[in-house]
Design an enzyme around this catalytic site. Sequence first.
Site, short mmCIF file in Angstrom:
data_model
loop_
_atom_site.label_atom_id
_atom_site.label_comp_id
_atom_site.label_asym_id
_atom_site.label_seq_id
_atom_site.Cartn_x
_atom_site.Cartn_y
_atom_site.Cartn_z
N SER A 1 -3.20 -3.53 -0.71
CA SER A 1 -2.08 -4.26 -0.12
C SER A 1 -2.50 -5.68 0.23
CB SER A 1 -1.64 -3.52 1.15
OG SER A 1 -0.63 -4.24 1.81
N HIS B 1 -1.24 -7.93 2.42
CA HIS B 1 -1.19 -8.48 3.79
C HIS B 1 -2.40 -8.08 4.64
CE1 HIS B 1 0.33 -5.06 6.40
NE2 HIS B 1 0.69 -4.58 5.23
N GLN C 1 -7.70 -0.64 3.29
CA GLN C 1 -8.55 -1.22 4.34
C GLN C 1 -9.91 -1.68 3.80
OE1 GLN C 1 -7.73 -1.98 7.45
NE2 GLN C 1 -5.70 -1.04 7.42
N GLY D 1 0.81 -1.21 0.00
CA GLY D 1 0.00 0.00 0.00
C GLY D 1 0.85 1.27 0.00
N ASN E 1 -8.34 3.49 8.33
CA ASN E 1 -7.73 2.37 9.02
C ASN E 1 -7.87 2.42 10.54
OD1 ASN E 1 -5.95 4.56 8.09
ND2 ASN E 1 -4.42 3.63 9.41
N THR F 1 12.70 -7.51 -11.30
CA THR F 1 12.23 -8.88 -11.50
C THR F 1 10.97 -9.12 -10.68
OG1 THR F 1 14.49 -9.58 -11.90
CG2 THR F 1 12.92 -11.32 -11.33
N CYS G 1 1.42 1.93 12.47
CA CYS G 1 2.59 2.72 12.11
C CYS G 1 2.91 3.78 13.15
CB CYS G 1 2.37 3.38 10.75
SG CYS G 1 1.77 2.23 9.54
N1 PLP Z 1 -2.94 2.70 3.58
C1 PLP Z 1 -3.69 2.28 4.61
C2 PLP Z 1 -5.07 2.82 4.77
C3 PLP Z 1 -3.20 1.34 5.52
O1 PLP Z 1 -3.95 0.93 6.53
C4 PLP Z 1 -1.86 0.85 5.34
C5 PLP Z 1 -1.27 -0.09 6.30
O2 PLP Z 1 -1.41 0.06 7.51
C6 PLP Z 1 -1.13 1.31 4.23
C7 PLP Z 1 -1.69 2.23 3.38
C8 PLP Z 1 0.25 0.81 3.97
O3 PLP Z 1 0.22 -0.48 3.41
P1 PLP Z 1 1.53 -1.40 3.41
O4 PLP Z 1 1.70 -1.89 4.82
O5 PLP Z 1 1.20 -2.52 2.47
O6 PLP Z 1 2.66 -0.59 2.93
#
Ligand code: PLP
Length: 397
Positions: free
Chosen positions: A200, A202, A180, A74, A152, A238, A341
């Site tokens: 994203s 994960h 999200q 993301g 998020n 790659t 984060c």
């Molecule tokens: N954007 C949002 C709304 C997110 O919740 C997150 C991850 O917490 C990201 C972007 C970042 O994604 P990634 O962890 O894949 O870099």
Amino acid sequence: MDNKDIIYLDHAATVPMRPEAITAMSAALADVWGNASAIYSAGSRAKRQLERARASLAATIGADPSEIYFTSGGTEGDNWALTAAMELYSGRHLIITAIEHHAVLHTAEYLKTRGFDVTLLTPDSTGYIPPDAVYEAIRPDTALISVMMANNEVGTIEPVAEIGRIARDRHILFHTDAVQAYGKIPIDVRAAGVDLLSVSAHKIGGPKGIGFLYIKKNMPFGAYMHGGMQEKGRRAGTENVPSAVGFAAAAEAVFAERESSQARELGLQKFFLRRLREEIPDVELNGPEPEENTGAEDRYGTGSRRRLANNLNVRFPGVNSETLLILLDMQGICASGGSACTTGAINPSHVLTAMGKTQEEARESVRFTFGPENTEEELERTVQAVKEITGRLKKLN
Ligand code: PLP
């Protein structure tokens, strides 16, 4: 404590890998080690798997496979969308919101140092960005609007389809961070009128370190990553075929179950909030009240205040959330005091403060986000743990 003994309520931070993704990715790690750009059979086998994954992911958002560009996640998608769109067009003005993820906020900060102007829209007290606010912020030199599909931290679903219409009418590019929302609410890039959309893997039980950016056809973007001709020359390097395969397997599983998971999570959300309110009467909900389970399919763009079914962000007045989270962790319960984060940083959540909470209120707030493996029994244990800990901490005040 072993992973199997914990109660994991932080699915907005990351989701345990789905068994379907582990199986598909493990097989790909063993079998498709060829370089997808090579012409011999090991290469073309890898290429076929990559393109199959791309097509499968494109179908989940109503896009054409040629519009899907693999990224590292993301953060990269957000960086790519904002920098490429702003550098491409003559407009000097960018509109974002104060509740975006730092991947958008910090990219906008960077763009400011490159001479671009940024307008930061504030949400209402539920974390909702009214489309009118977007409309009013538009200037003749606005090049891009970026508004996330769902937040998020508080799970508020934004009126992306309305904002998309406004952007299209004014010939302004529109990016949405769907990290999200993906897999939780239906996404149709054409109906939503988006030009750029980041996802994203994960966050849906795929591997970490992969995602995609949807780039609408015929956008005159050049190379974001310079080098070889991978990803149609726009993102060299790659290709990570096993991760793409794992990502697509996770998405296929998630989308097949989306409606039943949604109904289940709405049930958990309602149960958890009701039990918290019964046991801890001064608890306060941050963000919109959870809705009744209407089974309504079109869950975005209707202008009402709604939140993701798997999110509850609540405040326990007089209780420091960092202390609460540490004590919960000692009982094997994982939650978060904002976005992952910012965990560890002393700063209160930028999302909650943008919604009008004081710094103190933000520091008393906790985010619980559920996933497919959570049960009512786990949530009841969490309510009891929170009740006992908050009671103890309040006595110390
Ligand atoms: N954007 C949002 C709304 C997110 O919740 C997150 C991850 O917490 C990201 C972007 C970042 O994604 P990634 O962890 O894949 O870099």
